[in-house]
Design a protein around this motif. Structure first.
Motif, PDB file in Angstrom:
ATOM      1  N   SER A   1       0.870  -1.174   0.000  1.00 46.85           N
ATOM      2  CA  SER A   1       0.000   0.000   0.000  1.00 46.85           C
ATOM      3  C   SER A   1       0.903   1.219   0.000  1.00 46.85           C
ATOM      4  N   LYS A   2       0.287   2.373  -0.173  1.00 45.13           N
ATOM      5  CA  LYS A   2       1.083   3.597  -0.154  1.00 45.13           C
ATOM      6  C   LYS A   2       1.732   3.776   1.226  1.00 45.13           C
ATOM      7  N   GLU A   3       0.968   3.419   2.275  1.00 37.93           N
ATOM      8  CA  GLU A   3       1.496   3.568   3.637  1.00 37.93           C
ATOM      9  C   GLU A   3       2.737   2.699   3.829  1.00 37.93           C
ATOM     10  N   LEU A   4       2.656   1.461   3.318  1.00 37.48           N
ATOM     11  CA  LEU A   4       3.781   0.543   3.482  1.00 37.48           C
ATOM     12  C   LEU A   4       5.023   1.115   2.798  1.00 37.48           C
ATOM     13  N   LEU A   5       4.837   1.636   1.573  1.00 40.09           N
ATOM     14  CA  LEU A   5       5.996   2.166   0.844  1.00 40.09           C
ATOM     15  C   LEU A   5       6.538   3.419   1.526  1.00 40.09           C
ATOM     16  N   GLU A   6       5.640   4.235   2.074  1.00 43.10           N
ATOM     17  CA  GLU A   6       6.124   5.439   2.769  1.00 43.10           C
ATOM     18  C   GLU A   6       6.893   5.078   4.026  1.00 43.10           C
ATOM     19  N   ARG A   7       6.361   4.078   4.739  1.00 46.46           N
ATOM     20  CA  ARG A   7       7.078   3.585   5.913  1.00 46.46           C
ATOM     21  C   ARG A   7       8.435   3.034   5.486  1.00 46.46           C
ATOM     22  N   GLY A   8       8.419   2.296   4.384  1.00 49.77           N
ATOM     23  CA  GLY A   8       9.656   1.729   3.864  1.00 49.77           C
ATOM     24  C   GLY A   8      10.655   2.805   3.503  1.00 49.77           C
ATOM     25  N   LYS A   9      10.165   3.878   2.899  1.00 50.32           N
ATOM     26  CA  LYS A   9      11.052   4.968   2.517  1.00 50.32           C
ATOM     27  C   LYS A   9      11.675   5.602   3.761  1.00 50.32           C
ATOM     28  N   GLU A  10      10.826   5.819   4.770  1.00 43.53           N
ATOM     29  CA  GLU A  10      11.312   6.435   6.013  1.00 43.53           C
ATOM     30  C   GLU A  10      12.387   5.566   6.656  1.00 43.53           C
ATOM     31  N   ARG A  11      12.085   4.265   6.767  1.00 41.38           N
ATOM     32  CA  ARG A  11      13.031   3.350   7.424  1.00 41.38           C
ATOM     33  C   ARG A  11      14.288   3.176   6.574  1.00 41.38           C
ATOM     34  N   TYR A  12      14.116   3.140   5.252  1.00 35.67           N
ATOM     35  CA  TYR A  12      15.272   3.023   4.355  1.00 35.67           C
ATOM     36  C   TYR A  12      16.195   4.225   4.553  1.00 35.67           C
ATOM     37  N   THR A  13      15.585   5.413   4.656  1.00 28.92           N
ATOM     38  CA  THR A  13      16.390   6.621   4.832  1.00 28.92           C
ATOM     39  C   THR A  13      17.155   6.569   6.154  1.00 28.92           C
ATOM     40  N   ILE A  14      16.523   6.052   7.191  1.00 29.17           N
ATOM     41  CA  ILE A  14      17.187   5.988   8.494  1.00 29.17           C
ATOM     42  C   ILE A  14      18.327   4.961   8.477  1.00 29.17           C
ATOM     43  N   PHE A  15      18.027   3.763   7.996  1.00 31.28           N
ATOM     44  CA  PHE A  15      18.948   2.652   8.244  1.00 31.28           C
ATOM     45  C   PHE A  15      19.819   2.270   7.055  1.00 31.28           C
TER      46      PHE A  15
END
Lengths: 240, 248
Positions: free
Chosen positions: A93-107
């Motif tokens: 979902s869009k939420e999953l990808l946004e969460r993924g983007k946030e976590r990808y940016t962090i880690f």
């Protein structure tokens, strides 16, 4: 009782008051509430050899409601083979990808770069890296089953350390936490976005992507050529 | 019969009367100044650490997100000092020969954690929870000072109970929405601030204040906005000052 109080003489009062003062001085200032005899996270405990108060549960312990029975979801493998698609429990979902983007940016972005090209800030600074961080935009990784990325996040790969202790495994997936799979989904989205043939898009969409129109490219090339010429024709200043 | 008291006696008596009041008041104020000063509270005093870790380098110059190391800050009471393995996930590859990092490598080999000096500590009868403060978009720097400017970390606030209550009594003065994306979860805006600052974006006044961790000054509009947020997010203002909110 009051009658009795009245009979206490002045010097008795002095004694009482000074006794109260001594009692206050003896007990009034103590810090056993500030530093309590309890252990909280990351405290020290000399009882153990490594000095840590934090102890790991005995190997094989399963906390209530945290049984990892879904192999695909918790290991990225089914019958020893990497899964090629997201596990059934993960809904894109869009939420999953946004969460993924946030976590990808962090880690991840520090090494693998915000665009996944392996040119993150650490990679740029680590001049002597014998094995530089991978770019996700290679044929090998584009064709890699998704389970691979989950496995690498969880266990590390090559010189990359595991990130699993900090990125949610999805144990509480019922509550919508599945950060590792969110990152996996985002990596695939990055791969698709960087490997997309944009020539089929309309001019408007291309402009949105920041792809300059052909005549602009020509103009830009001509400009850089002219600049190079100008720089070359300059008399060279004495070197140091 | 000559006068016993000269004319100056009036002045003496006035001065001594004044001193009788002023000296105790002065003594009390001096005592208060000492207890609030850095000698007592450690505010602004960098402590010697086993490794001279620089937040300025890692946050501002490299742009590493707070949560890469303080990974549990969004989900638990403790932000957590990173494990040695977290340090080594980069420092196994870069600065591998630096003598400054020797304690880190030794800790990784032996499994004995590095003993960092604690900078920010509340008394153990205070049950502070990072996660709820982050969830409501309270910035790190509001309590920890301008962390992106600290080479050796120092304490940003004195953590008196009075200071906690300033916000717990009037949370509407501290809550704000992300000015760049009002509908976005307030959680993320605290962390975005550092990268916005790093890449030289124009920050709004409220963002500047939060980044610098300076005392907040409030406009009426902002308080009105804050009051709306208190309602929208269901912040239970009356409960915020109950004893058991922070003490058990």
């Amino acid at each position: 009782m009051f009658r009795r109080l009245r009979t206490i003489r002045a010097r008795h009062w002095i004694h009482l008051v000074s006794l109260a003062g001594v009692a206050f001085a003896a007990t009034g200032c103590h810090i056993d509430m500030w530093y309590q005899s309890k252990k909280v996270a990351q405290d020290e405990n000399e009882f153990f050899r490594d000095g840590k108060a934090d102890r790991l549960p005995v190997a094989g312990t399963v906390a209530r409601g945290e049984l990892r029975h879904d192999d695909a979801f918790f290991t990225g493998r089914v019958d020893g083979k990497l899964i090629t698609d997201l596990p059934a429990r993960v809904e894109v979902s869009k939420e999953l990808l946004e969460r993924g983007k946030e976590r990808y940016t962090i880690f991840c972005s520090h090494c693998h770069g915000a665009a996944g090209d392996g040119k993150g800030m650490i990679a740029q600074r680590g001049l002597s890296l014998r094995r530089p961080p991978a770019s996700f935009h290679t044929d090998r990784l584009r064709e890699m089953p998704l389970g691979h990325f989950y496995e690498v996040i969880s266990n590390g790969f090559g010189v990359m350390y595991q990130q699993g202790t900090r990125i949610d495994s999805g144990v509480g997936a019922e509550k919508g936490k599945m950060d590792r799979w969110a990152i996996v989904a985002y990596i695939r989205a990055l791969q698709l976005s960087q490997y997309y043939d944009a020539s089929g898009l309309s001019a408007e969409e291309q402009e949105k992507l920041g792809i300059p129109a052909p005549e602009q490219i020509e103009w830009k090339n001509a400009f850089t050529e002219a600049q190079k010429k100008a720089a070359g024709s300059k008399p060279e200043e004495g070197g140091h | 019969m000559p006068q016993i008291f000269s004319k100056k006696a009036n002045t003496y008596s006035r001065v001594s009367l004044f001193c009788l009041l002023a000296l105790p008041a002065g003594a009390i104020m001096a005592g208060m100044a000492v207890t609030r000063g850095p000698a007592q509270t450690n505010v602004g005093m960098p402590l010697d650490q086993p490794v001279p870790f620089s937040h300025k380098h890692h946050v501002e110059e490299l742009g590493i997100d707070c949560r890469y190391c303080h990974a549990s800050v969004e989900t638990s009471a403790k932000a957590g000092v990173p494990t040695t393995e977290t340090c080594m996930s980069c420092h196994a590859h870069i600065w591998t020969n630096s003598p400054l990092l020797e304690p880190v490598r030794k800790s990784y080999e032996t499994g004995v954690p590095i003993k960092w000096q604690k900078i920010n500590k509340v008394p153990e009868f205070v049950y502070f929870d990072h996660s709820i403060h982050i969830a409501r978009g309270i910035n790190c720097n509001t309590c920890h000072g301008p962390i992106q400017d600290m080479h050796i970390t120092w304490k940003g606030q004195y953590f008196f109970m009075r200071w906690c209550l300033e916000c717990h009594r009037e949370p509407e003065k501290y809550l704000y929405v992300n000015p760049r994306d009002p509908d976005k979860d307030p959680r993320q805006k605290a962390f975005d601030l550092y990268s916005l600052n790093k890449y030289g974006e124009d920050l709004t006044p409220i963002e500047w204040r939060n980044l610098e961790g300076s005392d907040l000054k409030f406009s009426k509009d902002q308080i009105a906005e804050g009051e709306k947020l208190v309602e929208k997010w269901g912040v239970k203002v009356k409960q915020l000052t109950d004893c058991w909110t922070c003490h058990r």
